[in-house]
Structures are given as structure tokens and as C-alpha cells.
Design a protein around this motif. Structure first.
Motif, PDB file in Angstrom:
ATOM      1  N   GLN A  64       1.118  -0.997   0.005  1.00 22.32           N
ATOM      2  CA  GLN A  64       0.131   0.355  -0.545  1.00 22.32           C
ATOM      3  C   GLN A  64       0.855   1.075  -0.315  1.00 22.32           C
ATOM      4  OE1 GLN A  64      -3.382   0.945   0.320  1.00 22.32           O
ATOM      5  NE2 GLN A  64      -2.602   2.203  -0.518  1.00 22.32           N
ATOM      6  N   SER A  65       0.792   1.918  -1.017  1.00 25.36           N
ATOM      7  CA  SER A  65       1.541   3.718  -0.763  1.00 25.36           C
ATOM      8  C   SER A  65       1.111   4.633   0.283  1.00 25.36           C
ATOM      9  CB  SER A  65       0.856   3.953  -2.503  1.00 25.36           C
ATOM     10  OG  SER A  65       1.602   2.970  -3.246  1.00 25.36           O
ATOM     11  N   TYR A  66       1.507   4.878   0.143  1.00 28.57           N
ATOM     12  CA  TYR A  66       1.873   6.465   1.329  1.00 28.57           C
ATOM     13  C   TYR A  66       2.592   7.381   1.540  1.00 28.57           C
ATOM     14  CZ  TYR A  66       5.179   4.508   5.103  1.00 28.57           C
ATOM     15  OH  TYR A  66       6.677   4.005   5.209  1.00 28.57           O
ATOM     16  N   THR A  67       2.487   8.194   1.755  1.00 29.95           N
ATOM     17  CA  THR A  67       3.398   9.474   1.675  1.00 29.95           C
ATOM     18  C   THR A  67       3.430   9.708   2.737  1.00 29.95           C
ATOM     19  OG1 THR A  67       1.417  10.860   1.324  1.00 29.95           O
ATOM     20  CG2 THR A  67       2.418   9.636  -1.288  1.00 29.95           C
ATOM     21  N   PHE A  68       5.071  11.101   2.978  1.00 31.67           N
ATOM     22  CA  PHE A  68       5.269  11.151   4.633  1.00 31.67           C
ATOM     23  C   PHE A  68       5.934  12.612   4.660  1.00 31.67           C
ATOM     24  CE2 PHE A  68       8.277  11.579   8.430  1.00 31.67           C
ATOM     25  CZ  PHE A  68       7.629  10.470   9.721  1.00 31.67           C
ATOM     26  N   ALA A  69       5.651  13.675   5.340  1.00 36.38           N
ATOM     27  CA  ALA A  69       6.023  14.603   5.047  1.00 36.38           C
ATOM     28  C   ALA A  69       6.056  15.260   5.843  1.00 36.38           C
ATOM     29  CB  ALA A  69       5.209  15.754   3.340  1.00 36.38           C
ATOM     30  N   GLY A  70       6.456  17.013   6.017  1.00 35.76           N
ATOM     31  CA  GLY A  70       6.358  18.080   7.403  1.00 35.76           C
ATOM     32  C   GLY A  70       7.666  17.925   7.069  1.00 35.76           C
ATOM     33  N   HIS A  71       8.835  16.733   7.661  1.00 34.10           N
ATOM     34  CA  HIS A  71      10.208  17.895   7.473  1.00 34.10           C
ATOM     35  C   HIS A  71      10.855  18.206   6.303  1.00 34.10           C
ATOM     36  CE1 HIS A  71       9.743  15.718  11.478  1.00 34.10           C
ATOM     37  NE2 HIS A  71       8.893  14.354  10.834  1.00 34.10           N
ATOM     38  N   ASP A  72      11.722  19.394   6.459  1.00 30.32           N
ATOM     39  CA  ASP A  72      12.505  20.169   5.466  1.00 30.32           C
ATOM     40  C   ASP A  72      13.888  19.926   6.227  1.00 30.32           C
ATOM     41  OD1 ASP A  72      10.598  20.312   4.076  1.00 30.32           O
ATOM     42  OD2 ASP A  72       9.887  21.741   4.217  1.00 30.32           O
ATOM     43  N   PRO A  73      15.085  19.930   5.315  1.00 33.35           N
ATOM     44  CA  PRO A  73      14.492  19.590   4.455  1.00 33.35           C
ATOM     45  C   PRO A  73      14.211  17.794   4.173  1.00 33.35           C
ATOM     46  CG  PRO A  73      16.858  19.658   4.261  1.00 33.35           C
ATOM     47  CD  PRO A  73      16.611  19.916   5.704  1.00 33.35           C
ATOM     48  N   GLN A  74      13.617  17.865   3.324  1.00 36.54           N
ATOM     49  CA  GLN A  74      13.120  15.639   3.451  1.00 36.54           C
ATOM     50  C   GLN A  74      14.348  15.111   2.262  1.00 36.54           C
ATOM     51  OE1 GLN A  74       9.544  15.005   3.858  1.00 36.54           O
ATOM     52  NE2 GLN A  74       9.587  13.254   2.285  1.00 36.54           N
ATOM     53  N   PRO A  75      14.452  14.041   3.299  1.00 40.97           N
ATOM     54  CA  PRO A  75      15.772  12.998   2.328  1.00 40.97           C
ATOM     55  C   PRO A  75      15.067  12.944   1.176  1.00 40.97           C
ATOM     56  CG  PRO A  75      15.610  12.454   4.239  1.00 40.97           C
ATOM     57  CD  PRO A  75      14.983  13.639   4.522  1.00 40.97           C
ATOM     58  N   ALA A  76      16.415  12.950   0.103  1.00 40.28           N
ATOM     59  CA  ALA A  76      15.350  12.633  -1.649  1.00 40.28           C
ATOM     60  C   ALA A  76      15.238  11.544  -1.951  1.00 40.28           C
ATOM     61  CB  ALA A  76      16.943  13.097  -2.975  1.00 40.28           C
ATOM     62  N   GLN A  77      15.852  10.536  -0.853  1.00 39.66           N
ATOM     63  CA  GLN A  77      15.573   9.016  -1.325  1.00 39.66           C
ATOM     64  C   GLN A  77      14.136   8.167  -0.161  1.00 39.66           C
ATOM     65  OE1 GLN A  77      17.771  10.238  -0.141  1.00 39.66           O
ATOM     66  NE2 GLN A  77      18.206   8.845   2.182  1.00 39.66           N
ATOM     67  N   PHE A  78      13.493   9.548   0.380  1.00 36.27           N
ATOM     68  CA  PHE A  78      12.366   9.305   0.607  1.00 36.27           C
ATOM     69  C   PHE A  78      10.857   9.298   0.481  1.00 36.27           C
ATOM     70  CE2 PHE A  78       9.972   8.896   4.759  1.00 36.27           C
ATOM     71  CZ  PHE A  78       9.760   7.814   5.945  1.00 36.27           C
ATOM     72  N   THR A  79      11.536   9.333  -0.746  1.00 33.84           N
ATOM     73  CA  THR A  79       9.894   8.939  -1.822  1.00 33.84           C
ATOM     74  C   THR A  79       9.105   7.851  -2.184  1.00 33.84           C
ATOM     75  OG1 THR A  79      11.203   9.278  -3.587  1.00 33.84           O
ATOM     76  CG2 THR A  79      10.595  11.233  -2.604  1.00 33.84           C
ATOM     77  N   ALA A  80       8.269   7.251  -2.521  1.00 29.77           N
ATOM     78  CA  ALA A  80       7.781   6.058  -3.153  1.00 29.77           C
ATOM     79  C   ALA A  80       7.514   5.099  -2.191  1.00 29.77           C
ATOM     80  CB  ALA A  80       8.407   5.929  -4.924  1.00 29.77           C
ATOM     81  N   LEU A  81       7.003   5.914  -1.253  1.00 32.21           N
ATOM     82  CA  LEU A  81       7.127   4.751  -0.279  1.00 32.21           C
ATOM     83  C   LEU A  81       5.917   3.785   0.213  1.00 32.21           C
ATOM     84  CD1 LEU A  81       6.964   7.273   2.892  1.00 32.21           C
ATOM     85  CD2 LEU A  81       9.089   5.673   1.827  1.00 32.21           C
ATOM     86  N   GLN A  82       6.106   2.758   0.146  1.00 33.20           N
ATOM     87  CA  GLN A  82       5.099   1.575   0.781  1.00 33.20           C
ATOM     88  C   GLN A  82       5.134   0.562   1.252  1.00 33.20           C
ATOM     89  OE1 GLN A  82       3.454   0.596  -1.558  1.00 33.20           O
ATOM     90  NE2 GLN A  82       4.103   1.495  -3.912  1.00 33.20           N
ATOM     91  N   LEU A  83       3.995   0.807   2.611  1.00 34.41           N
ATOM     92  CA  LEU A  83       3.022  -0.288   3.058  1.00 34.41           C
ATOM     93  C   LEU A  83       4.042  -1.798   3.435  1.00 34.41           C
ATOM     94  CD1 LEU A  83       0.160   1.335   5.127  1.00 34.41           C
ATOM     95  CD2 LEU A  83       2.506   1.649   5.621  1.00 34.41           C
ATOM     96  N   ASP A  84       4.666  -2.781   3.292  1.00 32.61           N
ATOM     97  CA  ASP A  84       5.025  -4.179   3.643  1.00 32.61           C
ATOM     98  C   ASP A  84       4.519  -4.927   3.886  1.00 32.61           C
ATOM     99  OD1 ASP A  84       6.628  -3.752   1.798  1.00 32.61           O
ATOM    100  OD2 ASP A  84       8.207  -3.652   2.472  1.00 32.61           O
ATOM    101  N   LEU A  85       3.142  -5.964   3.116  1.00 39.10           N
ATOM    102  CA  LEU A  85       2.122  -6.476   4.293  1.00 39.10           C
ATOM    103  C   LEU A  85       2.393  -8.155   4.171  1.00 39.10           C
ATOM    104  CD1 LEU A  85      -1.114  -4.208   3.516  1.00 39.10           C
ATOM    105  CD2 LEU A  85       0.420  -3.435   4.629  1.00 39.10           C
ATOM    106  N   ASP A  86       1.435  -8.457   4.596  1.00 42.60           N
ATOM    107  CA  ASP A  86       1.500 -10.228   4.479  1.00 42.60           C
ATOM    108  C   ASP A  86      -0.223 -10.111   4.873  1.00 42.60           C
ATOM    109  OD1 ASP A  86       1.274 -12.510   4.206  1.00 42.60           O
ATOM    110  OD2 ASP A  86       2.547 -13.165   6.316  1.00 42.60           O
ATOM    111  N   LEU A  87      -1.180 -10.503   3.344  1.00 39.99           N
ATOM    112  CA  LEU A  87      -2.032 -11.007   3.710  1.00 39.99           C
ATOM    113  C   LEU A  87      -2.495 -12.103   3.700  1.00 39.99           C
ATOM    114  CD1 LEU A  87      -3.743  -7.307   2.253  1.00 39.99           C
ATOM    115  CD2 LEU A  87      -3.164  -7.809   5.217  1.00 39.99           C
TER     116      LEU A  87
END
Length: 614
Positions: free
Chosen positions: A495-518
Motif C-alpha cells: 500500500q502506497s503512503y506519503t510522509f511529509a513535513g520534515h524539511d529538508p526531506q531526504p531525496a530518497q524518502f519517496t515512493a514509500l510502501q507499506l509491506d503487508l502479509d495478507l
């Protein structure tokens, strides 16, 4: 994951069913055959008392399961011999004056088979049937409105609310006057728990007993009450753990019940007390007997060198202990060392009305990387506490440490809280916002995966942090090969999610995914990344590129696995943020370079209640 089993409920029930010698010493009161021979061909008689109860179902609990068992009943004796009671457990309905007479001829055995069974070795039980059982009072017979279950220790033949209290004290391995029951003993004073208080004219004991009966009736399950209202008391409506939990609730609530009755009799005239008007404690036990998180053991300081480090080089820096009410609601979290209170975990728990088991994964970990946590852990005593008041929608935090930036440390726990959180509810009964007076967290319920919530965290009008669950769930279970499906830890959905609010935000901290086992009905969050510069700074780390939690769960079939609660975390590892893996990846290999490790220990509610009383 460790499950704490200080005392097993099963073992307690087997002890009651085996030699049937519970730990409370029994006085002569209520026993007709002390010191003399006894023949099992005789009738076994006694009384059921609240006031005297007529038309109550009574039985001798020969197999120790706390419920009536019809025949044929097979019993395994300590000698290894199996015997059969063709008619089942002796049972009868009580008559006038609450008197009952049990036909115990079935307990006599052929001399060559086994010794006769002595009825005094077994506990008596009685159940009041709603609408049928009558309580005899000075103003006439009064029908019992709601079912309640009474019992007596082996050998005691007055079955009353007071003998019920005595029996459950014995089952829990405690006696009146022990450290855990000193208050209860003082409140009871010289009350005889085993006698016939009606014939003795003991109005105080009678008032206590009636209050206990009302408390037991109030906690009796609605579904079981409905069955008994249409039956004759021979129906199986409760399991052994449910019966035990009702008794444990009585033991825990007894001091408050006694005080409430005493307050209703300020002049000492207990004959004038209207028990129906006495305000009794209202915490009903969770009869599902859930497995609850009892401890988190945190290792988050290196034994040498710097963080991150290998798991074997992490030293313990804190231990968190979780305490509960009998209904499974969390009362408090107490830390030896330092904790990091989580507003989002408070939200998840408040949405479950404080009932930890209803959250699924229970309390997800946070930890302090401050080296001082280890220093406080090495010192004797508790250092921090997070406590909950669910009716007031409030949580408070106390600390005696220097781990919390901007908070003044108290000299000891029990004083003024350093932080107070208050939450409001929306129209659906969920937390709308939670604030400490300075910072406010607003949950986002638009999309939820494995209990992971989006939120906005702001100080006044200034946004500090925002997490948003976005897009659609990507489930790849149907494409997994058989060998991957059989692996212990597999990403079966993302599941995709975004995390924001910390400046400057690390460049690699994008395209985040929750890893799940369903897979197989699981709802497991395997991992997610987050930013927390304050957490990094507490350990003297450079500007962080982010952290990532990795959650490990017990395998089905393992000793730690709980089939009814399969999503309990066994261990959590805190590593640095790493690139997201693709759906379908076997992630059984875990990171070796860690900032912290949290081990989880669990305990059933019944075992927890036993432990607290001992």
C-alpha cells in the motif's frame, strides 16, 4: 515472542478436578461430617443461600469443569483407573429453605474396581435460574431476575456468594490476610464465609452476600442468561475459563463492593441496607479470555561502539510493563528506563475503547535511543508511566528521567503528570483529534491498511508532519509460487503512503510502501519507513535518512502462535530506511545492522489476573 504462563488456568482447573483440595483452609462451619466416617450411600444435603433460594439447580462438580455434566461421565482417577458415572454428576433442584438433597449412590464403586468417591472431595455449584428461582424474603418469595452462578470449596455444603468468594480465593492460590488480600480481610473482619448467615441472623454478612450476588448477576453474559431463562440449569452455558474469569472479577471487585455496602449502612444497621440501590463497581471481565501484551523488552543502546550495530551487540535499555482491568482495557504502561509515548497508538487503542485485544496487533513499538535510558534502567524502580482514563478520554504521562526533551523530571511517579493528552470523538465514535495542549494529531480514516493510519500532526496552525495512505491496495497473493506461499515472511500486498513535513526531506524518502502479509487471513504489517530527526538526535546520530520498522510474527503451528489472534507481533527491529522491495518478495532474511530491537511477551487475561492476586 514469549507468552508468560506464570500459572495456567488449565492447571488450576485440573487441580480442582483431581485431588480437589483447594488452598483455602476450611473451617468446620458448613460441614456435617468432620472427623467421622461417611457412607456414599447417604444423601448429600445442604443449602443454597442468597436469601434462601428455592428452585435453584445444584450439582456436585465431580469432573472439575464448573458446569453440570450429564452421564455417562468417564473419570480418570489418580491411580490410573477410569471409572464411569452412568448418571453423570449428582444434581437436584433446591427446595424450601434453599435445602437440596443429592442422590450420591452413583459415587459408590464395586470394591474390586476402585474406592468409593467421597462427595466432600468435590466443589458444589448452584445456578439461579431467571424467572424460576425464588429468593425467600420476609416479605414473600421474590423471583430472581437474572442468572448468577454460586460455588463452594470442597466439603462446604452451604452454597452462597460468600463461599463463592472463598472458593475463588483458593483457586487463585491466595488466602485472606496475604499481602494481596489484606484490605479484603480487614473489610470482612470476623465474617464467616462458610456459614448460614440467615439462620445466624448476621445482617452484615447477608448484605454483603446479596451485593455479591447482584454483582455476579450483573456480569453474567446475556446469551447464557437467555438460555437458562428457558431451561432447567442443566444446559452448558459457560466454559471453564469464563467461570474462572467471573470468579476472578468477584475477587478483584470485592473490596469496592464491601465498601459500597458499608457506606450504605453508616449507623451499622445492615438490616436496613437496600442492596438494589447500592452503587457497585461495573467492570465486567472479557470472557473471551484474550491474549494480551504484557511486556516489551527494548534493546537500543550498543554494548560498545556506535549505532547502528548488530543485534547481538544491542544492550537492554528499557522494559515496558502493560497493566489491565478485568475487561481487558489497558490501565497503564510503566517503563523501567525510557519510553516514547505514541499519539497514533493512543488513537488506535481509544478507537477500541481501551481494549487492547481489539486492536489486532496491539501496541506497536516506539523506543528511546537516548543513552540515558540504559542508566535509568540499571537503577532500581519504575521511571516513567503512561496512564489512561477511558471515561474521561484522557491519557497522562509521568517521568523521572532526563530522556524527554523539554519535560521536567519529577522526583517520583505519582505526582503531577508532565503531559496530558485529551481526545475528542467523531460521529462514528472514533478519535477525531488528540492533543497535549501544544501539538494536535488528526487521524485520517480514508484508507487503513493493517491498522496503519494516516494523520496530520500540527503545532497550532503549523504542520509538523503528515502521513497519507494513498492509491489502491496492490495484492499479489494470486501470483505467488507455492514455495513463496509456504515461506514464513512474505510481502503479499503493498500500500502506497506519503510522509511529509520534515524539511529538508531526504531525496530518497519517496515512493514509500507499506509491506503487508495478507495470506491465510493475516492482517500483518511487515514494515514501514518514517522520519524522526528528534529520535536520531537523542542518540547523537547525524541527520537521519530515516528509519524503518521490521515486524516479525510467529509462524502458524509454533508455540508462540495464537490461532484466534494471529497478528500479534513477536519481535520488532528498527533499522535504517531502505529501498522498498517488490510485492511477492520473501523477506525472511532480516536486517543485521540495527538501531533497536523490541521483544514482545504475552499473557492470557486469566493468567494475568492470577498473577496480580499472587
Amino acid at each position: 515472542m514469549t507468552r508468560l504462563l506464570a500459572f495456567s488456568l488449565t492447571a488450576l482447573m485440573l487441580a480442582a478436578a483431581g485431588c480437589n483440595k483447594e488452598s483455602t483452609e476450611l473451617p468446620v462451619d458448613g460441614r456435617d461430617f468432620d472427623g467421622v466416617g461417611y457412607s456414599t450411600t447417604a444423601v448429600y444435603s445442604g443449602r443454597v443461600i442468597d436469601g434462601y433460594l428455592r428452585e435453584a439447580r445444584v450439582w456436585l462438580d465431580v469432573d472439575g469443569n464448573g458446569q453440570y455434566t450429564p452421564g455417562p461421565l468417564t473419570l480418570a482417577l489418580d491411580s490410573g483407573i477410569n471409572i464411569v458415572l452412568e448418571e453423570g454428576e449428582p444434581t437436584a433442584m433446591s427446595g424450601a429453605g434453599g435445602q437440596f438433597r443429592l442422590d450420591i449412590s452413583g459415587l459408590a464403586r464395586d470394591a474390586g474396581e476402585a474406592p468409593d468417591l467421597d462427595p466432600r472431595s468435590f466443589a458444589l455449584f448452584a445456578v439461579a435460574l431467571p424467572g424460576r428461582t425464588l429468593e425467600e424474603t420476609a416479605s414473600g418469595d421474590r423471583p430472581v431476575e437474572r442468572a448468577f452462578l454460586l460455588s463452594a470449596p470442597p466439603g462446604v455444603r452451604n452454597v452462597t456468594p460468600l463461599t463463592t468468594l472463598a472458593r475463588h480465593l483458593g483457586l487463585m492460590g491466595v488466602a485472606l490476610g496475604d499481602d494481596s488480600t489484606r484490605e479484603l480481610a480487614a473489610l470482612l473482619g470476623s465474617i464467616n464465609l462458610y456459614g448460614d448467615y440467615v439462620v445466624a441472623g448476621d445482617h452484615r454478612a447477608h448484605a454483603y452476600a446479596r451485593a455479591f450476588a447482584r454483582y455476579l448477576a450483573g456480569q453474567f453474559p446475556d446469551s447464557a442468561n437467555a438460555v437458562l431463562a428457558a431451561g432447567d440449569g442443566t444446559e452448558t452455558v459457560l466454559g471453564a475459563s469464563e467461570i474462572f474469569l467471573l470468579g476472578a472479577s468477584l475477587v478483584r471487585g470485592a473490596p469496592d463492593i464491601l465498601r459500597a455496602v458499608d457506606e450504605a449502612a453508616p449507623s451499622g444497621r445492615y438490616d436496613n441496607v437496600d442492596v438494589a440501590e447500592v452503587v457497585l463497581p461495573g467492570v465486567a471481565p472479557d470472557l473471551t479470555n484474550p491474549v494480551l501484551l504484557r511486556r516489551q523488552r527494548v534493546s537500543a543502546v550498543p554494548d560498545s561502539g556506535d549505532l547502528p550495530t548488530g543485534s547481538s551487540h544491542l544492550a537492554i535499555s528499557a522494559e515496558l510493563v502493560f497493566d489491565y482491568q478485568a475487561d481487558g482495557r489497558l490501565i497503564s504502561i510503566t517503563a523501567d528506563g525510557c519510553m516514547m509515548p505514541s499519539m497514533i497508538e493512543m488513537v488506535r487503542l481509544a478507537n477500541a475503547d481501551g481494549r487492547m485485544a481489539a486492536t489486532g496487533t496491539q501496541w506497536r513499538p516506539t523506543l528511546s535511543l537516548a543513552p540515558a535510558s540504559r542508566t535509568f534502567f540499571d537503577q532500581k524502580g519504575a521511571d516513567e508511566r503512561l496512564a489512561f482514563d477511558w471515561s474521561a478520554r484522557r491519557a497522562t504521562f509521568e517521568t523521572t528521567t532526563s530522556c524527554q526533551p523539554g519535560l521536567a523530571a519529577g522526583s517520583e511517579l505519582g505526582g503531577q503528570p508532565a503531559v496530558t493528552w485529551q481526545w475528542t470523538l467523531d460521529g462514528e465514535g472514533r478519535v477525531a483529534s488528540i492533543t497535549d495542549g501544544t501539538r494536535t494529531l488528526i487521524p485520517d480514516y480514508g484508507r487503513i491498511s493493517a491498522g496503519f493510519l494516516g494523520y496530520r500532526l500540527q503545532a497550532g496552525e503549523v504542520l509538523e508532519e503528515e502521513v497519507a495512505v494513498v492509491g489502491e491496495l496492490q495484492d499479489c497473493e494470486a501470483t505467488l509460487a507455492a514455495e513463496v506461499m509456504a515461506a514464513g515472511r512474505v510481502i503479499s500486498a503493498q500500500q502506497s503512503y506519503t510522509f511529509a513535513g520534515h524539511d529538508p526531506q531526504p531525496a530518497q524518502f519517496t515512493a514509500l510502501q507499506l509491506d503487508l502479509d495478507l495470506r491465510n487471513g493475516f492482517d500483518r504489517l511487515l514494515g514501514y519507513s518514517f522520519l524522526d530527526p528528534a529520535l536520531a538526535a537523542s542518540a547523537g546520530l547525524p541527520d537521519s535518512n530515516g528509519f524503518r520498522w521490521h515486524f516479525v510474527y510467529p509462524l502458524p503451528g509454533s508455540l508462540q502462535y495464537v490461532a484466534d489472534q494471529p497478528d500479534l507481533i513477536g519481535e520488532a527491529l528498527l533499522a535504517g530506511h531502505s529501498a522498498d522491495l517488490s510485492c511477492g518478495t520473501d523477506v525472511s532474511s532480516l536486517p543485521s545492522s540495527l538501531f533497536g530491537r523490541v521483544q514482545f511477551e504475552y499473557q492470557t487475561l486469566s493468567d494475568y489476573l492470577i498473577e496480580q492476586l499472587q
